[in-house]
Motif scaffolding. Structure first.
Motif, PDB file in Angstrom:
ATOM      1  N   ILE A  39      -2.168  -1.065   3.746  1.00  0.00           N
ATOM      2  CA  ILE A  39      -2.136  -2.287   2.944  1.00  0.00           C
ATOM      3  C   ILE A  39      -2.748  -2.069   1.567  1.00  0.00           C
ATOM      4  CG2 ILE A  39      -3.026  -4.649   2.787  1.00  0.00           C
ATOM      5  CD1 ILE A  39      -2.777  -4.857   5.796  1.00  0.00           C
ATOM      6  N   THR A  40      -3.788  -1.269   1.491  1.00  0.00           N
ATOM      7  CA  THR A  40      -4.447  -1.024   0.206  1.00  0.00           C
ATOM      8  C   THR A  40      -3.499  -0.366  -0.793  1.00  0.00           C
ATOM      9  OG1 THR A  40      -6.606  -0.804   1.279  1.00  0.00           O
ATOM     10  CG2 THR A  40      -6.386   0.089  -0.946  1.00  0.00           C
ATOM     11  N   SER A  41      -2.759   0.640  -0.338  1.00  0.00           N
ATOM     12  CA  SER A  41      -1.831   1.320  -1.238  1.00  0.00           C
ATOM     13  C   SER A  41      -0.689   0.394  -1.648  1.00  0.00           C
ATOM     14  CB  SER A  41      -1.273   2.591  -0.587  1.00  0.00           C
ATOM     15  OG  SER A  41      -0.446   2.292   0.526  1.00  0.00           O
ATOM     16  N   LEU A  42      -0.254  -0.483  -0.757  1.00  0.00           N
ATOM     17  CA  LEU A  42       0.781  -1.444  -1.102  1.00  0.00           C
ATOM     18  C   LEU A  42       0.280  -2.436  -2.145  1.00  0.00           C
ATOM     19  CD1 LEU A  42       2.552  -2.462   2.254  1.00  0.00           C
ATOM     20  CD2 LEU A  42       3.578  -1.320   0.298  1.00  0.00           C
ATOM     21  N   GLU A  43      -0.938  -2.871  -1.963  1.00  0.00           N
ATOM     22  CA  GLU A  43      -1.533  -3.831  -2.896  1.00  0.00           C
ATOM     23  C   GLU A  43      -1.603  -3.238  -4.300  1.00  0.00           C
ATOM     24  OE1 GLU A  43      -5.434  -6.788  -3.055  1.00  0.00           O
ATOM     25  OE2 GLU A  43      -5.523  -4.925  -1.893  1.00  0.00           O
ATOM     26  N   GLU A  44      -2.015  -1.985  -4.385  1.00  0.00           N
ATOM     27  CA  GLU A  44      -2.113  -1.323  -5.686  1.00  0.00           C
ATOM     28  C   GLU A  44      -0.736  -1.100  -6.295  1.00  0.00           C
ATOM     29  OE1 GLU A  44      -4.263   2.224  -4.843  1.00  0.00           O
ATOM     30  OE2 GLU A  44      -6.200   1.202  -4.610  1.00  0.00           O
ATOM     31  N   ALA A  45       0.228  -0.723  -5.473  1.00  0.00           N
ATOM     32  CA  ALA A  45       1.567  -0.407  -5.977  1.00  0.00           C
ATOM     33  C   ALA A  45       2.288  -1.634  -6.519  1.00  0.00           C
ATOM     34  CB  ALA A  45       2.402   0.243  -4.877  1.00  0.00           C
ATOM     35  N   MET A  46       1.968  -2.811  -5.981  1.00  0.00           N
ATOM     36  CA  MET A  46       2.699  -4.022  -6.367  1.00  0.00           C
ATOM     37  C   MET A  46       2.102  -4.757  -7.555  1.00  0.00           C
ATOM     38  SD  MET A  46       4.137  -5.735  -2.871  1.00  0.00           S
ATOM     39  CE  MET A  46       4.987  -4.761  -1.624  1.00  0.00           C
ATOM     40  N   GLN A  47       1.050  -4.241  -8.118  1.00  0.00           N
ATOM     41  CA  GLN A  47       0.463  -4.890  -9.286  1.00  0.00           C
ATOM     42  C   GLN A  47       1.444  -4.837 -10.461  1.00  0.00           C
ATOM     43  OE1 GLN A  47      -2.432  -6.668  -9.049  1.00  0.00           O
ATOM     44  NE2 GLN A  47      -2.187  -6.052  -6.899  1.00  0.00           N
ATOM     45  N   GLY A  48       1.745  -6.009 -11.022  1.00  0.00           N
ATOM     46  CA  GLY A  48       2.640  -6.074 -12.171  1.00  0.00           C
ATOM     47  C   GLY A  48       4.104  -5.895 -11.837  1.00  0.00           C
ATOM     48  N   ILE A  49       4.447  -5.992 -10.558  1.00  0.00           N
ATOM     49  CA  ILE A  49       5.835  -5.776 -10.127  1.00  0.00           C
ATOM     50  C   ILE A  49       6.564  -7.119 -10.046  1.00  0.00           C
ATOM     51  CG2 ILE A  49       7.289  -5.040  -8.206  1.00  0.00           C
ATOM     52  CD1 ILE A  49       6.110  -2.753  -9.783  1.00  0.00           C
ATOM     53  N   ASP A  50       7.797  -7.136 -10.523  1.00  0.00           N
ATOM     54  CA  ASP A  50       8.615  -8.347 -10.492  1.00  0.00           C
ATOM     55  C   ASP A  50       9.514  -8.394  -9.264  1.00  0.00           C
ATOM     56  OD1 ASP A  50      11.619  -9.412 -11.518  1.00  0.00           O
ATOM     57  OD2 ASP A  50       9.923 -10.745 -11.940  1.00  0.00           O
ATOM     58  N   THR A  51      10.093  -7.245  -8.923  1.00  0.00           N
ATOM     59  CA  THR A  51      11.058  -7.178  -7.818  1.00  0.00           C
ATOM     60  C   THR A  51      10.773  -5.965  -6.948  1.00  0.00           C
ATOM     61  OG1 THR A  51      12.754  -8.196  -9.206  1.00  0.00           O
ATOM     62  CG2 THR A  51      13.504  -7.093  -7.210  1.00  0.00           C
ATOM     63  N   VAL A  52      10.857  -6.157  -5.641  1.00  0.00           N
ATOM     64  CA  VAL A  52      10.649  -5.071  -4.686  1.00  0.00           C
ATOM     65  C   VAL A  52      11.946  -4.810  -3.926  1.00  0.00           C
ATOM     66  CG1 VAL A  52       9.491  -4.410  -2.534  1.00  0.00           C
ATOM     67  CG2 VAL A  52       8.173  -5.478  -4.364  1.00  0.00           C
ATOM     68  N   ILE A  53      12.324  -3.534  -3.858  1.00  0.00           N
ATOM     69  CA  ILE A  53      13.420  -3.108  -2.989  1.00  0.00           C
ATOM     70  C   ILE A  53      12.780  -2.407  -1.798  1.00  0.00           C
ATOM     71  CG2 ILE A  53      15.492  -1.687  -2.758  1.00  0.00           C
ATOM     72  CD1 ILE A  53      15.757  -1.826  -5.825  1.00  0.00           C
ATOM     73  N   HIS A  54      12.915  -2.997  -0.628  1.00  0.00           N
ATOM     74  CA  HIS A  54      12.290  -2.433   0.571  1.00  0.00           C
ATOM     75  C   HIS A  54      13.348  -1.752   1.429  1.00  0.00           C
ATOM     76  CE1 HIS A  54       9.999  -1.730   4.103  1.00  0.00           C
ATOM     77  NE2 HIS A  54      10.461  -2.767   4.793  1.00  0.00           N
ATOM     78  N   SER A  55      13.325  -0.429   1.433  1.00  0.00           N
ATOM     79  CA  SER A  55      14.303   0.328   2.222  1.00  0.00           C
ATOM     80  C   SER A  55      13.633   1.295   3.187  1.00  0.00           C
ATOM     81  CB  SER A  55      15.249   1.107   1.299  1.00  0.00           C
ATOM     82  OG  SER A  55      14.525   2.014   0.496  1.00  0.00           O
ATOM     83  N   ALA A  56      12.307   1.308   3.230  1.00  0.00           N
ATOM     84  CA  ALA A  56      11.593   2.252   4.093  1.00  0.00           C
ATOM     85  C   ALA A  56      11.756   1.859   5.560  1.00  0.00           C
ATOM     86  CB  ALA A  56      10.117   2.291   3.723  1.00  0.00           C
ATOM     87  N   ALA A  57      12.160   2.815   6.370  1.00  0.00           N
ATOM     88  CA  ALA A  57      12.332   2.562   7.807  1.00  0.00           C
ATOM     89  C   ALA A  57      12.537   3.884   8.531  1.00  0.00           C
ATOM     90  CB  ALA A  57      13.522   1.644   8.061  1.00  0.00           C
TER      91      ALA A  57
END
Length: 308
Positions: A39-57
């Motif tokens: 969760i910590t790395s996700l929180e840092e990565a999403m700072q200032g982000i407008d749109t997320v493409i989630h394809s990880a699986a």
């Protein structure tokens, strides 16, 4: 990137940046090490982000990988949704799978109106993707904009040692067996194109199946073999023989501790007959057209031959 937007991409520390993507494009990506289970790395990565493409699986039909697959596909997606909401992300494009809609016993065509049904026909991968989608729809209910894309089995040029790309390698090595099942297939570049077009779209809280064509597996393998100039598969793997194959692979994996080439679930899929209707996507996106599957295969095979 071609539209003048900056791109961040999350990769696990042990993951390798794909070598089959144009290096010039890769150099323009801001690569961030992290994990959707962190969760910590996700929180840092999403700072200032407008749109997320989630394809990880994780795509797997192996019982040994089942627990981790559920963790990544379901818990990981919940983390992405929660962190996107927390960071004030405006839009989420979730790359799901037609597996999340479910397969039918009667060979009927599946479209976006189909409802999930608990059934023995559903693989554990399908169940994990269905549960992942529930997290995404929850995110939409809590304020996220976005859409869900449900690609059929994705084909194209990539790492032919893994995933659906491995079909090309098996055909190149003249694997002699085929099944009589029917499945939907999608061009990887069409999936990417649809995703890019939906980034700035006003369409929200919708799902779209991405499916170029529905083919029998034999037709698919024959087309690949012809494109490679290789011998076509000539032995029919009936449901009975497929059952013997996955049992033999299971025993072999116990002895060698290697990953089985065929599992009970993958054999079931290869002999099933499910058709998918991808017509709603081009109707919703003016200018979007599916590439003929023959062209997809020919282009991919031409590039794979350069590796040999």
């Amino acid at each position: 990137m071609q539209q003048g937007v900056s791109v961040k991409a999350l990769k696990r520390p042990a993951s390798k940046i794909p070598t089959f993507v144009d290096q010039e494009l890769l150099n323009r990506v801001d690569w961030i090490e992290g994990d959707i289970l962190d969760i910590t790395s996700l929180e840092e990565a999403m700072q200032g982000i407008d749109t997320v493409i989630h394809s990880a699986a994780i795509v797997s039909f192996s019982k040994k990988e089942r627990r981790h697959m559920y963790q990544v596909n379901v818990e990981g997606t919940a983390n992405v949704v929660n962190m996107a909401l927390q960071a004030g992300v405006r839009r989420l494009i979730h790359i799901s799978s037609v597996a999340a809609i479910g397969r039918k016993k009667d060979s009927s065509t599946v479209d976006e109106t189909a409802k999930w049904e608990d059934s023995k026909n559903n693989t554990h991968y399908a169940i994990s993707k269905f549960r992942a989608e529930l997290e995404v729809w929850r995110g939409f209910a809590e304020g996220l904009e976005g859409v869900v894309l449900n690609p059929a089995t994705i084909l194209g040029y990539g790492n032919w040692n893994d995933g659906s790309c491995a079909i090309f390698k098996n055909v190149y090595k003249e694997f002699g067996w085929y099944t009589s099942g029917i499945n939907g297939f999608a061009d990887v570049e069409d999936v990417a194109k649809a995703t890019a077009m939906l980034l700035n779209s006003s369409i929200s809280e919708k799902r779209f199946i991405v499916c170029n064509a529905n083919w029998r597996f034999r037709q698919l393998l024959d087309t690949m073999a012809d494109a490679f100039g290789k011998k076509r598969p000539h032995r029919h793997a009936s449901p009975f023989l497929s059952g013997l194959a996955w049992r033999m692979e299971w025993l072999k994996s116990l002895i060698t501790r290697s990953k089985p080439l065929v599992t009970r679930e993958s054999a079931k899929v290869a002999n099933s007959e499910t058709l998918f209707d991808g017509s709603r996507l081009p109707e919703a996106l003016p200018g979007f057209q599916y590439r003929p599957l023959e062209e997809t295969i020919q282009n991919a095979c031409s590039r794979y031959k350069l590796l040999t």
